[in-house]
Design a protein around this motif. Structure first.
Motif, PDB file in Angstrom:
ATOM      1  N   ASP A 106       1.996  10.516   0.018  1.00 33.31           N
ATOM      2  CA  ASP A 106       0.850   9.782  -0.509  1.00 33.31           C
ATOM      3  C   ASP A 106      -0.390  10.260   0.232  1.00 33.31           C
TER       4      ASP A 106
ATOM      5  N   SER B 162      -4.760  12.398  -6.430  1.00 29.91           N
ATOM      6  CA  SER B 162      -3.467  12.022  -7.007  1.00 29.91           C
ATOM      7  C   SER B 162      -3.629  11.332  -8.351  1.00 29.91           C
TER       8      SER B 162
ATOM      9  N   ALA C 214       3.515   5.564  -8.041  1.00 27.70           N
ATOM     10  CA  ALA C 214       3.255   6.192  -6.741  1.00 27.70           C
ATOM     11  C   ALA C 214       2.148   7.223  -6.882  1.00 27.70           C
ATOM     12  N   ALA C 215       1.228   7.231  -5.932  1.00 27.15           N
ATOM     13  CA  ALA C 215       0.165   8.233  -5.913  1.00 27.15           C
ATOM     14  C   ALA C 215       0.811   9.596  -5.662  1.00 27.15           C
ATOM     15  N   THR C 216       0.720  10.474  -6.633  1.00 27.71           N
ATOM     16  CA  THR C 216       1.398  11.771  -6.584  1.00 27.71           C
ATOM     17  C   THR C 216       0.361  12.876  -6.730  1.00 27.71           C
TER      18      THR C 216
ATOM     19  N   ARG D 105       5.125   5.869   1.462  1.00 30.21           N
ATOM     20  CA  ARG D 105       5.074   6.526   0.146  1.00 30.21           C
ATOM     21  C   ARG D 105       4.283   5.731  -0.880  1.00 30.21           C
TER      22      ARG D 105
ATOM     23  N   THR E   1      -0.941   3.803  -1.229  1.00 28.21           N
ATOM     24  CA  THR E   1      -2.035   3.721  -2.201  1.00 28.21           C
ATOM     25  C   THR E   1      -1.525   3.028  -3.457  1.00 28.21           C
TER      26      THR E   1
END
Length: 305
Positions: free
Chosen positions: A202, A208, A218-220, A293, A296
């Motif tokens: 993250d 992301s 999830a911020a990817t 993870r 954010t």
């Protein structure tokens, strides 16, 4: 290539504890592998003293495996603590073992995917994941593959120096590229170089998009697809798995991603997370669960940690 430059400031008294620590780490790394793994298991309960990381790992496991009951989660957490402790010893092995000794510790498959990319004159992102075996996996890969690696500077100047020197020692011709040096990374890819890269962290909303990771938004990072496009590079993932019988590791170089990137940021990011999920399920106790993870959150969602 030239090694990172040493300077006398690294010998200042305030750095002596770090140098002593590295000396002790070097000596421990010379022990037989099976002894080190046994010692790691004995020391694993000490990680429970870090309540913040312990609760973070437990929360991540609960979110990613909602089908597991409390007892199963606690067993997986205990196994993960052992794996995390082993990582300290494994990093020492990766840093300080001779390649001839390290080579006896693992098997590797899938090298033909690297050779095919080289034959085509095409660079590739060697997609790694934040497993507890990350450092030793990178060292084992370096025994067989000539690659460069992304590098995140460490706050401790001595640790930063030693880490960079030892990681560049994995590969004789390899260089460690600063994570924010996009130009250098793209340039190396266009030259046909292989570059180690791990995108499963993250790094904040600005770089992301939110896509599911085990069903949780999830911020990817979108950089994986961007690097592949700008560097005209393939994505060739690799994984390493610690054997349960303490006999070593299996390194697997997977087939390149097909039709990647697509130009759709969400689809490309989701593709990465799907691969990460696939690999985690093979050895869930070996993933680095004690990382934030899900730090954010999408706008309006409450904090998880």
């Amino acid at each position: 290539m030239a090694s990172p430059q040493f300077n006398r400031a690294l010998l200042a008294p305030r750095h002596w504890p770090t140098w002593i620590g590295f000396g002790f780490w070097f000596l421990i790394a010379q022990l037989p592998y099976s002894w080190q793994m046994a010692l790691a298991r004995r020391l694993a309960p000490l990680l429970r003293l870090n309540k913040k990381r312990l609760n973070m790992a437990r929360t991540n496991l609960q979110l990613c495996f909602p089908q597991k009951n409390e007892q199963e989660i606690e067993q997986l957490l205990a196994d993960n603590l052992q794996s995390t402790t082993m990582a300290i010893f494994e990093t020492g092995i990766g840093f300080f073992w001779a390649k001839s000794r390290l080579r006896k510790l693992f098997s590797i498959t899938g090298l033909e995917h690297i050779e095919q990319a080289k034959a085509e004159g095409q660079g590739a992102l060697l997609l790694s994941l934040h497993f507890t075996t990350l450092d030793i996996g990178s060292a084992m890969l370096g025994v067989c593959v000539n690659y460069d690696g992304m590098y995140s500077p460490h706050k401790n100047k001595v640790f930063d120096y030693v880490q960079k020197v030892r990681r560049e020692a994995y590969v004789k011709e390899g260089i460690a590229i600063s994570r924010d040096n996009v130009r250098a990374m793209v340039g190396q890819l266009r030259k046909g170089r292989m570059i180690w890269y791990a995108p499963d962290r993250d790094l904040g909303a600005k770089v992301s998009v939110f896509v599911p990771f085990f069903g949780v938004p999830a911020a990817t990072v979108t950089a994986t697809a961007q690097f592949a496009r700008m560097g005209r590079a393939k994505i060739i993932p690799f994984s390493q798995y610690r054997r349960a019988d303490d006999s070593g590791y299996d390194v697997v170089i997977h087939a390149p991603f097909e039709n990647y990137p697509t130009g759709d940021e969400l689809a490309d990011a989701r593709r990465i997370n799907e691969f990460v999920e696939q690999e985690i399920l093979k050895a869930p106790e070996q993933y680095l669960w004690a990382q934030p993870r899900f730090k954010t959150r999408p706008e309006g969602e409450a904090k998880i940690y």
